[in-house]
Design a protein around this motif. Structure first.
Motif, PDB file in Angstrom:
ATOM      1  N   SER A   1      14.656   0.793 -51.429  1.00  0.00           N
ATOM      2  CA  SER A   1      14.220   0.371 -52.765  1.00  0.00           C
ATOM      3  C   SER A   1      15.442  -0.076 -53.563  1.00  0.00           C
ATOM      4  O   SER A   1      16.572   0.217 -53.184  1.00  0.00           O
ATOM      5  N   ALA A   2      15.210  -0.777 -54.658  1.00  0.00           N
ATOM      6  CA  ALA A   2      16.315  -1.407 -55.423  1.00  0.00           C
ATOM      7  C   ALA A   2      17.221  -2.148 -54.444  1.00  0.00           C
ATOM      8  O   ALA A   2      18.441  -2.048 -54.491  1.00  0.00           O
ATOM      9  N   ALA A   3      16.591  -2.890 -53.558  1.00  0.00           N
ATOM     10  CA  ALA A   3      17.289  -3.407 -52.376  1.00  0.00           C
ATOM     11  C   ALA A   3      18.259  -4.533 -52.677  1.00  0.00           C
ATOM     12  O   ALA A   3      19.127  -4.829 -51.863  1.00  0.00           O
ATOM     13  N   SER A   4      18.125  -5.178 -53.824  1.00  0.00           N
ATOM     14  CA  SER A   4      19.044  -6.271 -54.117  1.00  0.00           C
ATOM     15  C   SER A   4      20.234  -5.805 -54.941  1.00  0.00           C
ATOM     16  O   SER A   4      21.121  -6.589 -55.251  1.00  0.00           O
ATOM     17  N   GLY A   5      20.269  -4.523 -55.277  1.00  0.00           N
ATOM     18  CA  GLY A   5      21.323  -3.997 -56.146  1.00  0.00           C
ATOM     19  C   GLY A   5      22.630  -3.753 -55.411  1.00  0.00           C
ATOM     20  O   GLY A   5      22.798  -4.089 -54.235  1.00  0.00           O
ATOM     21  N   ALA A   6      23.549  -3.126 -56.128  1.00  0.00           N
ATOM     22  CA  ALA A   6      24.911  -2.911 -55.636  1.00  0.00           C
ATOM     23  C   ALA A   6      24.930  -2.192 -54.291  1.00  0.00           C
ATOM     24  O   ALA A   6      25.709  -2.527 -53.401  1.00  0.00           O
ATOM     25  N   VAL A   7      24.081  -1.182 -54.162  1.00  0.00           N
ATOM     26  CA  VAL A   7      24.101  -0.338 -52.978  1.00  0.00           C
ATOM     27  C   VAL A   7      23.038  -0.794 -51.974  1.00  0.00           C
ATOM     28  O   VAL A   7      23.301  -0.912 -50.779  1.00  0.00           O
ATOM     29  N   GLY A   8      21.841  -1.067 -52.474  1.00  0.00           N
ATOM     30  CA  GLY A   8      20.716  -1.403 -51.597  1.00  0.00           C
ATOM     31  C   GLY A   8      20.988  -2.592 -50.692  1.00  0.00           C
ATOM     32  O   GLY A   8      20.629  -2.585 -49.513  1.00  0.00           O
ATOM     33  N   GLN A   9      21.635  -3.611 -51.208  1.00  0.00           N
ATOM     34  CA  GLN A   9      21.876  -4.803 -50.393  1.00  0.00           C
ATOM     35  C   GLN A   9      22.742  -4.487 -49.178  1.00  0.00           C
ATOM     36  O   GLN A   9      22.536  -5.031 -48.090  1.00  0.00           O
ATOM     37  N   LEU A  10      23.716  -3.572 -49.352  1.00  0.00           N
ATOM     38  CA  LEU A  10      24.562  -3.194 -48.216  1.00  0.00           C
ATOM     39  C   LEU A  10      23.826  -2.271 -47.255  1.00  0.00           C
ATOM     40  O   LEU A  10      23.909  -2.416 -46.044  1.00  0.00           O
ATOM     41  N   VAL A  11      23.087  -1.314 -47.818  1.00  0.00           N
ATOM     42  CA  VAL A  11      22.344  -0.378 -46.972  1.00  0.00           C
ATOM     43  C   VAL A  11      21.407  -1.153 -46.038  1.00  0.00           C
ATOM     44  O   VAL A  11      21.354  -0.904 -44.830  1.00  0.00           O
ATOM     45  N   GLY A  12      20.691  -2.099 -46.611  1.00  0.00           N
ATOM     46  CA  GLY A  12      19.753  -2.875 -45.807  1.00  0.00           C
ATOM     47  C   GLY A  12      20.447  -3.669 -44.714  1.00  0.00           C
ATOM     48  O   GLY A  12      19.991  -3.701 -43.566  1.00  0.00           O
ATOM     49  N   GLN A  13      21.574  -4.263 -45.060  1.00  0.00           N
ATOM     50  CA  GLN A  13      22.287  -5.062 -44.052  1.00  0.00           C
ATOM     51  C   GLN A  13      22.923  -4.172 -42.977  1.00  0.00           C
ATOM     52  O   GLN A  13      22.955  -4.535 -41.805  1.00  0.00           O
ATOM     53  N   PHE A  14      23.430  -3.016 -43.371  1.00  0.00           N
ATOM     54  CA  PHE A  14      23.958  -2.073 -42.374  1.00  0.00           C
ATOM     55  C   PHE A  14      22.835  -1.634 -41.420  1.00  0.00           C
ATOM     56  O   PHE A  14      23.032  -1.512 -40.222  1.00  0.00           O
ATOM     57  N   ALA A  15      21.665  -1.376 -41.985  1.00  0.00           N
ATOM     58  CA  ALA A  15      20.535  -0.943 -41.151  1.00  0.00           C
ATOM     59  C   ALA A  15      20.139  -2.061 -40.184  1.00  0.00           C
ATOM     60  O   ALA A  15      19.789  -1.802 -39.023  1.00  0.00           O
TER      61      ALA A  15
END
Lengths: 343, 343
Positions: free
Chosen positions: A155-169
């Motif tokens: 969630s909040a996937a385009s934010g500071a943290v979410g965008q990286l988490v999603g790409q790492f996953a």
């Protein structure tokens, strides 16, 4: 160029008053003022004199701005003083042997053009200008626990943290779906950041459970939680047995008079879930390890990092307040002084 | 003594109808009836013919009685059939080489005097009559993580699981406080089971936060969660940074039309908490390891185990329904047939 020894003007962003618990942070809770500063370390001082380059707008700042009871481990500031948060600066004069003139440093600093930093424990040399929240460092431990083929929701996937988490996953071989608050952000997640799917939670607000079931017919193994509230309740219904929920904050719940009560928490036992909380505070010391990991990925275009840059301290209050309304598009920064910005 | 080959009467406790979600389990949701059974295994059968000795009243039974959607991994039963749960029985005739006549066995069995068990996968030989919920097995992994001097809070502390958790934590050198629903139970926790402190949550209902602050001026490191609701919200306010919450169920929330919404969950990130869910289902295979651990402690009087025994299947519906109103005093069992009961 400011000369050592000169007295020059120093623009600052000041906290006007403590903000009431449950209220949104507003532009008018801060003001911009200009004072002056002597660009000189006192004799024998072990402080640092720095010129601020970039400041990071982070949600945790509001806990300090609200004087939240029971808060420990933060660098506090009070009404009448500059906001203090993470940033990158250039050393003008150093009273510490680890740092020298012209070093780029990363750490907790005041929202002002120049600072005399007497408490520079958080500082480390930064060979680059990577400004996002150190929160993501904590996630690195988590990345190693993601297994290929797992179903991941951010969630909040385009934010500071979410965008990286999603790409790492995605790099770990997971199926990754993100939620965000506008069609433009959803488009970025799918078409720029490589998420498998993304949706606009505002359009699904009536039935988030149905939205999740559409994207996760097999359920969710791993949820990176940043919003809380109704979304968390809907996710709990869709978690698989032994699933993990990792949270570094619940931004939907900070600025509401009455938080949404989570009603599906009893599923934690039944489904044998884990909920793990973390914040950047336990991971600041590995910031450089994090850079070693992520910068090559960015340079090799395996990872994209989207930033939203406000220019000048005059625009800083709007930028910070915008975090809580989803105004930012990617990681929100304030560029205080002109500087080459590259990874 | 019932003879092999004879046809004898067989009392049973039958589920009358599925219970509506959010309703309390009531005596009238079950009925007791008497049928007959031929005490003989079919030729070549690999079933077990057993005589029921003791049955365990466990909260998880209500999930099956409510036909809860999405439930997996349980032994299901439906209206018109006997309740099926954990119990101890004596083997009358065995179609499996691992078991022989007169063995005591532990596993999932019908609430009836005699059973022909065709699905005996859950069965293991039990050299003793230790009837409590296997949930506690899962806690053993946890015990090793408790550190001397930690502040431990146990809710539903006088129940089947809580009483052992609290005593194990005391053995590990922790400071242990329990909550229970009557003065008599509180007295038992303090004076019989060796808890450092205990309180009656019904008398503190107006301000559970204040009650917890009274007993935990330094905050809580470890919360063994069994009730959910308001208590969980109050505990979240009092958890220390990096604290752990372990839950095997939230009994206050199963039988209410509208669960209490947890409003303090955002503290999970801020305090870097862990919430871990588990149930007996992941641990049934280590039941005998658990007995090896706990029985010597009971025999050497390092641990006391308090049981509430209802006599005869006629009293089983009341005993089971009583779980959800806190009627039981310690672990609730049904003694179906007379048998020596010792550890």
């Amino acid at each position: 160029m400011a000369e050592i020894g000169s007295i020059i003007s120093n623009k600052q962003v000041i906290l006007k008053h403590y903000v009431a618990a449950g209220s949104a942070i507003k532009e008018s809770d801060m003001y911009v003022t200009t004072t002056s500063i002597t660009l000189k370390l006192p004799e024998g001082s072990n402080a640092l004199l720095i010129k601020t380059l970039y400041l990071s707008c982070d949600p945790f700042l509001q806990f300090i701005m609200k004087n939240t009871p029971g808060l420990t481990g933060y660098t506090f500031f009070s009404p009448g003083s500059p906001i203090c948060g993470y940033g990158v600066a250039k050393v003008l004069e150093s009273g510490r042997p680890e740092f020298k003139k012209d070093d780029l440093v990363w750490g907790l600093m005041g929202w002002e053009e120049y600072s005399l930093v007497t408490n520079s424990q958080s500082f480390s040399k930064s060979t680059t200008l990577m400004y996002h929240s150190p929160t993501i460092q904590g996630f690195l431990n988590e990345v190693s626990r993601l297994k290929k083929g797992e179903y991941v929701f951010v969630s909040a996937a385009s934010g500071a943290v979410g965008q990286l988490v999603g790409q790492f996953a995605k790099l770990a071989g997971c199926y990754v779906v993100g939620s965000a608050g506008s069609e433009e952000k959803v488009d970025m997640l799918k078409n720029k950041l490589g998420f498998d799917e993304a949706f606009n939670y505002k359009l699904e607000d009536e039935d988030l459970d149905a939205a999740l079931k559409r994207y996760f017919s097999e359920g969710i193994d791993y949820y990176f939680e940043q919003v809380g509230g109704k979304m968390l309740d809907a996710v709990l219904l869709n978690m698989r047995n032994h699933g993990r929920i990792v949270t570094c904050g619940m931004i939907s719940q900070y600025n509401v008079p009455q938080p949404h009560g989570i009603v599906n928490l009893m599923l934690v036992g039944l489904k044998r879930l884990q909920i793990l909380g973390f914040t950047h505070r336990d991971h600041d010391h590995v910031y450089n390890n994090f850079l070693d990991f992520v910068l090559p990925l960015i340079r090799n275009k395996k990872i994209t990092y989207v930033e939203d840059i406000a220019h000048g301290l005059d625009n800083a209050p709007t930028a910070l307040a915008g975090l809580f309304t989803g105004r930012n598009f990617g990681k929100q920064l304030v560029a205080v002084a002109p500087h080459d910005h590259h990874y």
